[in-house]
Design an enzyme around this catalytic site. Structure first.
Site, PDB file in Angstrom:
ATOM      1  N   ASN B 460       0.816  -1.197   0.000  1.00 58.01           N
ATOM      2  CA  ASN B 460       0.000   0.000   0.000  1.00 58.01           C
ATOM      3  C   ASN B 460       0.860   1.261   0.000  1.00 58.01           C
ATOM      4  O   ASN B 460       0.958   1.952  -1.005  1.00 58.01           O
ATOM      5  CB  ASN B 460      -0.955  -0.029   1.200  1.00 58.01           C
ATOM      6  N   ASP B 461       1.510   1.522   1.124  1.00 58.97           N
ATOM      7  CA  ASP B 461       2.265   2.768   1.227  1.00 58.97           C
ATOM      8  C   ASP B 461       3.373   2.888   0.178  1.00 58.97           C
ATOM      9  O   ASP B 461       3.693   3.982  -0.254  1.00 58.97           O
ATOM     10  CB  ASP B 461       2.879   2.893   2.630  1.00 58.97           C
ATOM     11  N   VAL B 462       3.931   1.747  -0.220  1.00 55.16           N
ATOM     12  CA  VAL B 462       5.073   1.805  -1.138  1.00 55.16           C
ATOM     13  C   VAL B 462       4.654   2.181  -2.549  1.00 55.16           C
ATOM     14  O   VAL B 462       5.504   2.397  -3.408  1.00 55.16           O
ATOM     15  CB  VAL B 462       5.848   0.465  -1.172  1.00 55.16           C
ATOM     16  N   VAL B 463       3.356   2.270  -2.822  1.00 51.40           N
ATOM     17  CA  VAL B 463       2.903   2.706  -4.150  1.00 51.40           C
ATOM     18  C   VAL B 463       2.042   3.958  -4.027  1.00 51.40           C
ATOM     19  O   VAL B 463       1.242   4.257  -4.901  1.00 51.40           O
ATOM     20  CB  VAL B 463       2.108   1.600  -4.883  1.00 51.40           C
ATOM     21  N   ALA B 501       1.178   3.221   7.711  1.00 47.63           N
ATOM     22  CA  ALA B 501       1.405   4.597   8.105  1.00 47.63           C
ATOM     23  C   ALA B 501       0.088   5.322   8.374  1.00 47.63           C
ATOM     24  O   ALA B 501       0.084   6.460   8.798  1.00 47.63           O
ATOM     25  CB  ALA B 501       2.198   5.327   7.028  1.00 47.63           C
TER      26      ALA B 501
END
Lengths: 537, 532
Positions: B460-463, B501
């Site tokens: 999720n956060d990494v994209v 996050a």
């Protein structure tokens, strides 16, 4: 007010392309620019004014109002004299930026004109051939189109099939195509000819292109002379070669000419006239009806019979010298050109932080004039001095795009990676340090020696670990777990007393857990590493 | 040959072992040489241990030979074999998803060993000789402290990673005590302060031994000159008297202080790691990796053992680099991690982040299958969620099937995908994904615009495009995989919730993004069924 990008109608005769399409206009607007397009600028490329308007651009009714409102003027051809006698470069407003092809080496007068006032000019043809700048490289994107179109022009004039036919009415063998120069245009020509069914052979002075030629399905012609001359100059362009090499090359072409139906030449050497590779007697030796397409026509041609801009027939052989091949594919050529410009503008910071930043190698190399000041030629590259051997020119053309950092592990981890030479030097340093320090009569206090060894080892560790590929960071951790088990040495020294006192017991426990680390660490690392396999293994 | 010449052999062997260890780390620079690297490490270790045992058997630089009891030998061999056996079983049995736990546990062992070696070294210190040097005593003090922090810190990290300890659940959320920075500072100051009485007491213990050893030297001189029976007896008497008081005792004040130090630093380790959220374990484990190296190096200092010193430094810098890379990838400062108190583990959604407008497009397996069938270039972005759903084997089948049809399928790995640096690569390798199609974020980001289809599985956060565009986002500035530049993206996700996050993801609202809700393993299984 947002920065206004202006797209004029091209004035050079026969030019059908335009420097923006509705698609690139949308991207520019998304980046925060205002876009203004001269009326009917895209008509010949099949982009009427309405589609530009629909994409969000405003349409300038005439040439003057467009140039006056421009903050950044993007066009294709170098500014030139208009039919009414005015010069495009003079229409450029003070403080504005021109982005176009300029060819400053050939157009000294234009460069002079651009320096009047406080203009900035960026030459798309001077964008360096580095991986990062590939997406802005119009020479490559246009060369690709020219290579494609060259084959179609040849097919149009050729009186036969490209692919072999087996029908009730008889059979034909596939057309034989020779492509000279395996740069972007040459490779595109190979691909196009192959997909039409022809048999293709190709030649380039740079042996490194062999692999690329073969991957496109063509045969790579080898000369009898050793190909140890690399033929590659800085920036991936072809170099000029020795006499012996040139003779062998011409002999090879003469032999090929008798055999093939189509020759496509793409040999260029930057800043020089095109090398003559197909001589008159070779043209005469070709079968009547054969076709030569000379992509180097603008620079004088690779074939002695070429007439730039025209198709001529010499002893039954058609020789195509068109210099506007990309313009003959205006829709997609405009699309590619426009996208290259969008990428350049994005690299320059988009609309928000639009700057001509000389920290950026791309702009350092491609900016001709900045605020009225001549900034070309750029300072030379310190690392790769050009070694131009004084000899006669030979073959080649714009280089193929660098292999993308795509499929595979080939892309090594760049940051701070150490070369093997560094590694050896460092290892030597620590070896010397250790030898020095284990000597009994070292003059330095023992603690200082230890600190030195420690710092050296930290340094080596730092260098070595940066070269570890991120994919192996987990094995790295487990192997460091294992080698941390070296603390077992401490345990051994603790146990090794004459009796089993507290110290010995503590040492024994240390041995126990350190051995777990050693065995566990190495074995689990081994287990993990065995899982990593390459495709096909 | 003089027996003393053998003294040099262990040192040369140590040198060889150190070089082999360096080569071992260097071998990991690519997958082809990695296995050789591991072998180098193992050979280095065997050489080092053999050399140490040799060192115990030959006389030291002063010509004295150690007396080693039969029982001591037995204990030595038994513990080494037992430890080796336990380690082997652990290495064989551990699941690849549990690698972070194993690594954390092994870190704790290094820390504990450093503590034990430290105390043991103090107890065997040669008080009459160099053993009572202040520098040496401080090295022990420091080594025990670092070792203890590593030990308990790693144990806490281990417990957090596996989620339970002694049958009770260990929460991933950070434990933020009021005034925790003050508490840390007080503990640290106490440890520094206690060093003073510790030094004083040990030196006091050493005083009679030093005096005796002075007398012994004089007596030895006398014996050499006179060679009388009288002087010989004097030497023997002094020597046995020295033997009796030459080592610090366990009932002394200094020993007690050393134990108190161990307890306090253990407490410090627990507290430091408890204050860090479970989501940020990759950084913590890297950091503890570094600590374990420094602990080993400290042991090297106190034992004056160069090999231990070099190895500790190698491991320490390795861990430091990994921590740096992880901090970069998570957009955190290293100080934040060292002093704890970061990483909320999905607790309260962060206040920051612009509100996102737009609509989420929900898709179904049929549509994704259709997209996959027509795609020429596919990118798979796996996150830890994929491993949690145990979907990696199905994902591998999916990718190899598409590849067999000529589709260019590649995996894009963010540095913090997984719970350990490089963890995702191991998980994919275990599932059978060839490593040459698994690319790092930096290698593949430029290719995003040319990709037809991106499957985001459990990430999720990494994209999150907000990391690049939305300055108010808490993850602003974190490098991300630019999947939104691709033609189509499909996110396989359980629900529309936020990531670790706690930040909303604008990607979900992009026009070219589709959400495939549900368990990743089920979705992949259905997808495979449709494609076959």
């Amino acid at each position: 007010m947002a920065i206004r990008i202006a797209i004029p109608k091209e004035v050079s005769p026969g030019e059908r392309r335009v420097a923006a399409t509705p698609d690139t206009v949308k991207k520019l607007i998304k980046m925060g620019f205002d876009v203004s397009v001269e009326t009917s600028a895209g008509t010949l490329a099949n982009y009427p004014d309405e589609v530009f308007k629909a994409a969000g651009a405003s349409i300038a009714p005439d040439t003057d109002s467009l140039w006056e409102s421009a903050d950044v003027l993007c066009k294709i051809n170098p500014p030139q004299l208009r039919s009414d006698g005015s010069h495009e470069a003079d229409s450029l407003r003070d403080g504005s930026t021109l982005i176009s092809l300029i060819f400053p080496g050939q157009n000294a007068e234009l460069v002079e004109r651009l320096q009047q006032g406080s203009k900035t000019a960026i030459a798309l043809d001077k964008i360096p051939r580095i991986t990062r700048a590939q997406k802005m490289d119009v020479l490559s994107s246009m060369a690709n189109i020219a290579g494609y179109r060259a084959v179609l022009e040849a097919a149009h004039l050729y009186g036969g099939f490209f692919s072999g036919q087996i029908t009730a009415a008889g059979k034909t063998r596939p057309a034989q195509v020779l492509v000279i120069g395996a740069g972007v245009a040459g490779l595109a020509a190979i691909g196009t000819a192959r997909s039409l069914g022809a048999e293709v052979r190709a030649f380039d002075v740079r042996p490194a292109t062999k692999e690329q030629v073969e991957s496109m399905g063509a045969r790579f012609l080898m000369l009898d002379v050793p190909m140890d001359e690399s033929g590659e100059s800085s920036g991936g362009y072809a170099n000029i070669m020795s006499d012996e090499f040139l003779q062998a090359e011409l002999a090879c072409f003469a032999e090929q000419a008798r055999d093939v139906d189509i020759i496509i030449t793409t040999a260029l050497i930057p800043g020089r006239p095109a090398p003559e590779l197909i001589l008159q007697e070779m043209v005469e030796s070709m079968k009547p009806g054969s076709v030569i397409v000379d992509l180097a026509a603008e620079q004088g041609g690779n074939c002695t019979a070429t007439v730039p801009g025209e198709v001529v027939t010499s002893s039954g052989v058609h020789i195509v010298g068109y210099t506007d091949l990309t313009s003959r594919l205006p829709t997609h050529a405009s699309q590619f050109f426009g996208t290259n410009i969008v990428n350049l503008l994005s690299d320059m910071g988009g609309a928000e932080d639009f700057t001509v930043n000389f920290e950026d190698e791309v702009l350092l190399k491609s900016t001709i004039v900045r605020d009225g000041e001549l900034t070309w030629p750029p300072p030379p590259d310190p690392e790769k001095p050009a070694t131009a051997t004084p000899a006669k020119p030979v073959v080649a053309e714009a280089p193929a795009p660098r292999k993308k950092s795509g499929t595979g592990h080939g892309a090594s981890s760049e940051p701070l990676a150490v070369g093997p030479r560094n590694m050896i030097a460092l290892t030597l340093a620590i070896v010397l340090a250790l030898i020095g320090f284990t000597a009994e009569s070292a003059p330095v206090p023992h603690f200082v020696q230890q600190v030195t060894v420690f710092l050296l080892a930290c340094f080596i560790g730092w260098q070595v670990v940066w070269s570890v590929t991120p994919a192996l960071h987990t094995p790295l951790m487990s192997v460091t777990n294992a080698i941390s088990g070296i603390i077992v040495v401490g345990g051994l020294l603790g146990v090794a007393g004459s009796e089993l006192n507290t110290a010995a017991v503590l040492g024994a426990v240390a041995i126990l857990i350190a051995s777990i680390n050693i065995a566990g660490g190495f074995l689990v690392t081994q287990r993990m590493l065995q899982m990593f396999r390459k495709e096909g293994n | 040959m003089e027996l003393q010449s053998f003294v040099a052999i262990p040192n040369v062997a140590y040198l060889g072992a150190a070089i082999l260890f360096i080569l071992s780390l260097g071998g990991l620079s690519n997958q082809e040489t990695a296995r050789r690297g591991n072998t180098y490490g193992l050979v280095g270790m065997i050489i080092a241990i053999a050399a140490t045992i040799l060192l115990l058997l030959v006389p030291d630089a002063y010509g004295t030979v150690r007396e080693i009891g039969r029982n001591n030998w037995a204990v030595l061999i038994a513990t080494a074999l037992l430890g080796g056996a336990i380690g082997s079983v652990m290495a064989k049995r551990v699941a690849m998803t549990a690698m972070p736990q194993l690594v954390a546990l092994l870190h704790s062992f290094v820390g504990l060993a450093a503590v034990l070696v430290g105390i043991s070294t103090w107890l065997t210190a040669d008080l009459g000789g160099h053993g009572s040097d202040v520098v040496h005593l401080l090295e022990i003090w420091l080594g025990v402290a670092i070792g203890a922090i590593t030990f308990t810190g790693s144990v806490v990290a281990w417990a957090k990673l596996r989620g339970w300890l002694f049958g009770r659940r260990v929460p991933g959320a950070p434990l933020l005590l009021p005034g925790r920075h003050v508490l840390n500072a007080v503990l640290a100051l106490a440890c520094i302060g206690m060093a003073v009485p510790y030094l004083a007491d040990t030196t006091a213990q050493a005083a009679p031994a030093i005096e005796l050893s002075g007398q012994l030297e004089a007596a030895e001189d006398a014996f050499e000159r006179l060679e009388t029976e009288e002087t010989r007896a004097e030497v023997a008497r002094l020597s046995s008297e020295l033997q009796a008081i030459n080592h610090p005792t366990t009932d002394s004040r200094a020993f007690l202080l050393l134990l108190i130090l161990t307890c306090l630093t253990c407490l410090l380790g627990v507290h430091l790691v408890l204050a860090i959220g479970g989501a940020d374990m990759p950084v913590v484990v890297s950091l503890l990796n570094s600590y374990s190296g420094w602990a080993a190096a400290a042991a090297g200092f106190m034992l004056a053992n160069d090999l231990l010193l070099v190895t500790g430094a190698l491991v320490g810098s390795s861990g430091a680099i990994l921590s740096y890379i992880m901090c970069k990838a998570m957009n955190r400062s290293i100080w934040n991690v060292v002093f704890g108190g970061f990483g909320t583990d999905g607790g309260s959604p962060s206040a920051g982040g612009a509100t996102i407008e737009g609509e989420v497009t929900i898709t179904d397996v049929e549509e994704v299958a259709e997209l996959a069938r027509h795609a020429k270039s596919v990118m798979i972005v796996p996150g830890y969620g994929m491993a949690v759903a145990r979907a990696q084997h199905l994902v591998n089948e999916f990718s190899s099937m598409l590849r067999s049809k000529g589709c260019n399928v590649r995996y894009a790995i963010h540095p913090v995908a997984g719970r350990l640096p490089g963890h995702m690569n191991v998980l994919l390798a275990e599932a059978g994904v060839p490593y040459d199609i698994v690319l790092e974020m930096d290698e593949i980001n430029d290719d995003c615009p040319d990709t037809d289809l991106v499957l985001i599985i459990g990430a999720n956060d990494v994209v999150n495009p907000g990391a690049e565009t939305d300055e108010s986002s808490p993850i602003f500035g974190m490098p991300v995989i630019q999947v939104w530049k691709a033609e189509t993206t499909v996110v396989l996700k359980r629900s529309l919730g936020a990531g670790y996050a706690g930040v909303g993801n604008p990607l979900f609202y992009e026009e070219n993004n589709k959400m495939l809700l549900g368990d990743a393993k089920d979705s992949m299984a259905q997808l495979m069924a449709l494609l076959n």
